[in-house]
Design an enzyme around this catalytic site. Structure first.
Site, short mmCIF file in Angstrom:
data_model
loop_
_atom_site.label_atom_id
_atom_site.label_comp_id
_atom_site.label_asym_id
_atom_site.label_seq_id
_atom_site.Cartn_x
_atom_site.Cartn_y
_atom_site.Cartn_z
CE LYS A 106 -3.72 -2.18 2.63
NZ LYS A 106 -4.92 -2.29 1.80
CB CYS A 129 -12.17 -5.89 4.79
SG CYS A 129 -11.75 -7.08 3.54
N1 PMP Z 1 -6.00 -2.57 7.84
C1 PMP Z 1 -6.42 -1.65 6.98
C2 PMP Z 1 -6.89 -0.32 7.50
C3 PMP Z 1 -6.39 -1.91 5.61
O1 PMP Z 1 -6.81 -0.96 4.75
C4 PMP Z 1 -5.93 -3.17 5.16
C5 PMP Z 1 -5.91 -3.49 3.67
N2 PMP Z 1 -7.07 -3.16 3.00
C6 PMP Z 1 -5.48 -4.09 6.09
C7 PMP Z 1 -5.53 -3.76 7.42
C8 PMP Z 1 -4.94 -5.42 5.68
O2 PMP Z 1 -3.76 -5.26 4.96
P1 PMP Z 1 -3.08 -6.52 4.25
O3 PMP Z 1 -4.16 -7.15 3.45
O4 PMP Z 1 -2.01 -5.92 3.41
O5 PMP Z 1 -2.58 -7.41 5.31
#
Ligand code: PMP
Length: 403
Positions: free
Chosen positions: A223, A361
């Site tokens: 990210k 999510c």
């Molecule tokens: N926390 C937040 C606020 C996120 O935006 C995300 C990814 N959308 C995650 C956790 C999880 O990140 P990752 O899938 O790279 O482990």
């Protein structure tokens, strides 16, 4: 900033039916600049070997690249020592590791863990699962009417029973920024350890874990212009030292006999097995790129685009913007009355505009808002006002098509 956009080869090469890519899904992941692609390819083509084991030349070069990447991350997040920087596969992995190695051995029936109503499932489900397995209680800090975290409610939830407060720096659905320093100060009055989900933070504001005062912090490389499969867990040295290893195996030991194993020192103790060397090297290149452009510059540009998008999308009747007046960053969610978010996203992609639609999510949040999901646009340094204008015009077309 046209020179910056030209650093990202995807915008030159990716075409769908001749249309260029308008990438407005940066909260999900970011595109990669050429320097990151080159750093990864350069490692595999130029000095590939495993780390920490070999005395021969490519192995020492790989080890040094991996070590330099850790140092770069240390400076990037303002940690005081490389011992406090653990490489993980991402934010989710880091949360799970802290839950398993820090929380679970210390959690007892009747204890509490606090999370907020705006958490991503990655910073919600692992804590919930741990609480359920121990008869502890997961409590949820609510949002106020403006969709900011309700700090007065939080203050009333802090007690000696709370073992951990896990909170996001920025809501991945709303773009709302939390006042971490204030939250951490409040929690520390009760000796509550604070875990910060910084997945959305690295391109928004300069991170300084010492200034922030958090006990743990995690983010994902992908990210922040880096590759997938690499992430960072920061932990205060004293906490990481007193935690059992995040995983067991080769590489994280000093000595092994049939009776017992003496673990290696930090940070190796928490990194069992062959690590994601190429990922760390790619992340280091991403940090160089962020430093070159300036994190403040990136954050400011994206926040201004959000502001501009709020202005332009407000012109559309029947469109609801979420957290319109909150303290926000690069992320903006909206719905259009009478049109399903998935239909909007599917129509937008036909025009080359990549957005997200759904719950992002964050079911507890969309449940609170009583909606079946949103369309989410999220900006980055390579996006422009012209792209926002094109989005607005396409949304007008969508309205006339569906309604
Ligand atoms: N926390 C937040 C606020 C996120 O935006 C995300 C990814 N959308 C995650 C956790 C999880 O990140 P990752 O899938 O790279 O482990």
């Amino acid at each position: 900033m046209p020179w910056i956009k030209s650093e990202f080869p995807i915008f030159e090469t990716a075409r769908k039916e001749g249309r260029p890519l308008i990438f407005l899904d940066n909260a999900s992941t970011t595109q990669k600049p050429q320097c990151v692609i080159d750093a990864i390819a350069g490692f595999y083509a130029g000095y590939y070997a495993n780390v920490g084991r070999g005395l021969y030349w490519p192995a020492t070069a790989a080890s040094s690249g991996y070590d330099q990447a850790r140092e770069k991350v240390r400076v990037f997040i303002g940690a005081s020592s490389k011992k406090e920087v653990i490489f993980t596969s991402g934010t989710t992995d880091a949360v799970n590791k802290v839950v398993n190695s820090f929380l679970l051995p210390r959690l007892e029936q009747g204890d509490e863990v606090l999370v907020s109503e705006m958490e991503h499932h990655s910073n919600f489900v692992p804590w919930q699962h741990a609480c359920q397995s121990k008869g502890a209680q997961l409590k949820v800090i609510p949002l106020d009417a403006g969709l900011n975290l309700d700090l007065s409610k939080l203050a009333s939830m802090l007690t000696d029973k709370v073992k951990v407060l896990a909170v996001t720096a920025i809501s991945n659905t709303l773009g709302v920024k939390n006042d971490l320093k204030k939250i951490i100060k409040l929690a520390h009055q009760y000796n509550i350890k604070v875990f910060v989900d910084a997945a959305q933070l690295p391109l928004s504001a300069k991170i300084n874990v010492q200034n922030m005062g958090c006990d743990f912090l995690a983010f994902s490389g992908h990210k922040a212009f880096g590759p997938t499969g690499i992430g960072v867990l920061y932990g205060k040295q004293v906490l990481l030292e007193n935690m059992s290893p995040l995983a067991y195996g080769g590489g994280m030991v000093q000595q092994v006999t049939i009776d017992k194993t003496i673990m290696a020192d930090l940070p190796t103790k928490h990194e069992a097995g062959t690590p994601n060397i190429a990922g760390a090297i790619g992340l280091a290149a991403a940090i160089d790129f962020i430093n070159l452009v300036g994190v403040e510059e990136i954050g400011k540009h994206s926040a201004e685009l959000r502001k501009y998008a709020v202005e332009r999308l407000s012109e559309i009747e029947g469109l609801t913007l979420f957290a319109k007046d909150a303290k926000t960053t690069a992320i903006l969610s909206f719905t259009i009355e009478g049109i399903h978010p998935h239909d909007i996203a599917a129509f937008l992609t036909e025009k080359g505009i990549a957005v997200r639609a759904g719950h992002h999510c964050t079911h507890p949040l969309t449940h609170k808002l009583d909606i079946g999901g949103t369309v989410r646009v999220s900006f980055n340094i390579y996006n422009s006002e012209e792209e926002v204008d094109f989005l607005k015009n396409t949304l007008d077309e969508i309205k006339s098509f569906f309604l």
